[in-house]
Scaffold this active site. Sequence first.
Site, PDB file in Angstrom:
ATOM      1  N   GLU A  94      17.016 -26.637  46.390  1.00 20.89           N
ATOM      2  CA  GLU A  94      17.521 -26.038  45.083  1.00 20.89           C
ATOM      3  C   GLU A  94      18.284 -27.096  44.553  1.00 20.89           C
ATOM      4  O   GLU A  94      19.198 -26.750  43.767  1.00 20.89           O
ATOM      5  CB  GLU A  94      17.997 -24.662  45.296  1.00 20.89           C
ATOM      6  CG  GLU A  94      17.132 -23.736  45.572  1.00 20.89           C
ATOM      7  CD  GLU A  94      15.952 -23.288  44.720  1.00 20.89           C
ATOM      8  OE1 GLU A  94      16.042 -24.135  43.613  1.00 20.89           O
ATOM      9  OE2 GLU A  94      15.312 -22.468  44.953  1.00 20.89           O
ATOM     10  N   HIS A 111      24.408 -20.629  46.211  1.00 20.80           N
ATOM     11  CA  HIS A 111      22.944 -19.663  45.774  1.00 20.80           C
ATOM     12  C   HIS A 111      22.725 -18.897  46.887  1.00 20.80           C
ATOM     13  O   HIS A 111      22.802 -19.425  47.835  1.00 20.80           O
ATOM     14  CB  HIS A 111      21.896 -20.734  45.556  1.00 20.80           C
ATOM     15  CG  HIS A 111      20.430 -20.198  45.629  1.00 20.80           C
ATOM     16  ND1 HIS A 111      20.145 -19.062  44.803  1.00 20.80           N
ATOM     17  CD2 HIS A 111      19.490 -20.377  46.368  1.00 20.80           C
ATOM     18  CE1 HIS A 111      18.724 -18.572  45.464  1.00 20.80           C
ATOM     19  NE2 HIS A 111      18.374 -19.548  46.174  1.00 20.80           N
ATOM     20  N   HIS A 132      20.516 -15.285  48.459  1.00 20.94           N
ATOM     21  CA  HIS A 132      19.691 -13.928  48.534  1.00 20.94           C
ATOM     22  C   HIS A 132      20.091 -12.763  49.049  1.00 20.94           C
ATOM     23  O   HIS A 132      19.870 -11.978  49.878  1.00 20.94           O
ATOM     24  CB  HIS A 132      18.257 -14.555  49.270  1.00 20.94           C
ATOM     25  CG  HIS A 132      17.681 -15.656  49.160  1.00 20.94           C
ATOM     26  ND1 HIS A 132      16.630 -15.992  49.769  1.00 20.94           N
ATOM     27  CD2 HIS A 132      17.860 -16.544  48.070  1.00 20.94           C
ATOM     28  CE1 HIS A 132      16.109 -17.260  49.146  1.00 20.94           C
ATOM     29  NE2 HIS A 132      17.084 -17.599  48.134  1.00 20.94           N
ATOM     30  N   TYR A 185      33.886  -2.835  33.977  1.00 22.42           N
ATOM     31  CA  TYR A 185      34.406  -4.104  33.256  1.00 22.42           C
ATOM     32  C   TYR A 185      34.566  -5.378  34.244  1.00 22.42           C
ATOM     33  O   TYR A 185      34.618  -6.590  33.821  1.00 22.42           O
ATOM     34  CB  TYR A 185      36.033  -3.703  33.003  1.00 22.42           C
ATOM     35  CG  TYR A 185      37.014  -3.735  34.207  1.00 22.42           C
ATOM     36  CD1 TYR A 185      37.586  -4.982  34.600  1.00 22.42           C
ATOM     37  CD2 TYR A 185      37.280  -2.566  35.033  1.00 22.42           C
ATOM     38  CE1 TYR A 185      38.551  -4.924  35.657  1.00 22.42           C
ATOM     39  CE2 TYR A 185      38.103  -2.493  36.051  1.00 22.42           C
ATOM     40  CZ  TYR A 185      38.871  -3.611  36.269  1.00 22.42           C
ATOM     41  OH  TYR A 185      39.591  -3.850  37.405  1.00 22.42           O
ATOM     42  N   HIS A 187      13.997 -13.473  43.661  1.00 22.21           N
ATOM     43  CA  HIS A 187      14.630 -14.634  44.284  1.00 22.21           C
ATOM     44  C   HIS A 187      16.098 -14.239  44.836  1.00 22.21           C
ATOM     45  O   HIS A 187      16.135 -14.097  45.987  1.00 22.21           O
ATOM     46  CB  HIS A 187      14.513 -15.759  43.653  1.00 22.21           C
ATOM     47  CG  HIS A 187      14.950 -17.094  44.200  1.00 22.21           C
ATOM     48  ND1 HIS A 187      14.529 -18.536  43.571  1.00 22.21           N
ATOM     49  CD2 HIS A 187      15.574 -17.381  45.120  1.00 22.21           C
ATOM     50  CE1 HIS A 187      14.994 -19.208  44.688  1.00 22.21           C
ATOM     51  NE2 HIS A 187      15.681 -18.583  45.403  1.00 22.21           N
ATOM     52  N   TYR A 192      44.281 -13.324  34.617  1.00 20.48           N
ATOM     53  CA  TYR A 192      44.236 -12.616  35.952  1.00 20.48           C
ATOM     54  C   TYR A 192      44.348 -13.408  36.772  1.00 20.48           C
ATOM     55  O   TYR A 192      43.380 -14.211  37.515  1.00 20.48           O
ATOM     56  CB  TYR A 192      42.908 -11.738  35.972  1.00 20.48           C
ATOM     57  CG  TYR A 192      42.785 -11.024  37.122  1.00 20.48           C
ATOM     58  CD1 TYR A 192      43.763  -9.972  37.216  1.00 20.48           C
ATOM     59  CD2 TYR A 192      41.993 -11.215  38.272  1.00 20.48           C
ATOM     60  CE1 TYR A 192      43.701  -8.981  38.267  1.00 20.48           C
ATOM     61  CE2 TYR A 192      41.910 -10.511  39.261  1.00 20.48           C
ATOM     62  CZ  TYR A 192      42.884  -9.415  39.537  1.00 20.48           C
ATOM     63  OH  TYR A 192      42.882  -8.513  40.603  1.00 20.48           O
TER      64      TYR A 192
HETATM   65  P1  13P Z   1      16.767 -24.512  51.154  1.00 23.39           P
HETATM   66  O1  13P Z   1      17.036 -24.168  52.491  1.00 23.39           O
HETATM   67  O2  13P Z   1      16.251 -25.760  50.724  1.00 23.39           O
HETATM   68  O3  13P Z   1      18.297 -24.731  50.555  1.00 23.39           O
HETATM   69  O4  13P Z   1      16.263 -23.356  50.577  1.00 23.39           O
HETATM   70  C1  13P Z   1      16.659 -22.067  50.487  1.00 23.39           C
HETATM   71  C2  13P Z   1      16.505 -21.062  49.332  1.00 23.39           C
HETATM   72  O5  13P Z   1      16.929 -20.300  49.148  1.00 23.39           O
HETATM   73  C3  13P Z   1      15.621 -21.513  48.332  1.00 23.39           C
HETATM   74  O6  13P Z   1      15.723 -20.981  47.161  1.00 23.39           O
END
Ligand code: 13P
Length: 215
Positions: free
Chosen positions: A77, A96, A98, A117, A159, A212
């Site tokens: 990513e 990023h 999950h 809020y 995702h 804040y």
């Molecule tokens: P990577 O291991 O390449 O960072 O990928 C994990 C991932 O969450 C892809 O969206």
Amino acid sequence: MPAPRDHARQRAALVDAARALNGLGINQGSSGNVSVRAGEGFLITPTALPYDRTRPGDLVWMDLDGAPRGARKPSSEWRIHRDIYAARTGAGAIVHAHAPFATTLACLRMDIPRFHYMVAAAGGEDIRCAPYATYGTQRLSGHALAALEGRRACLLANHGMVAFGADLDRALALAVEVEALARQYWQALQLGRPKLLTRKQMAEAIGKFADYRPD
Ligand code: 13P
């Protein structure tokens, strides 16, 4: 061009942050990726390597043209990370993840509306869900950047989520907050139809967030 041992302080902080995501319950295994701005580019976690096995020397440095420097392959990513750093000067670190509840809403392709809020912590009156595109593609990055317009976090359909901040602490804190909001919204939906705040009420909350901070 930085060598793999450059940016030692940021490398150590990035490994700590990546491992913290697992402990915070918003990531598992090698899902997700983290980066921090470093010099004229950024350091990013390598692809497919579980965080508990990631060492500072495994991190990959990239310039803003996406040229990698390191022994390992960068996260798949890297385009999302590169594009956020290029477009958003205030971004110093990006997460990023999950995360379970954020991903649940993202699988239903739901935005998080102005039901609480604290949604304002992401910069606006809602947290948008970007349309689906295959992971690791420029198309997905384009969708994410559009959903991040005026925001510091978004969901990614089917995702997960993306959150950024001025530094690693703030990026992690926002990722944790988005996950908490996703869980609260999901829970509220189990009992009925959450009452939304008005635009004016959200505008007031967004204004108050500008100062804040602890004294
Ligand atoms: P990577 O291991 O390449 O960072 O990928 C994990 C991932 O969450 C892809 O969206």
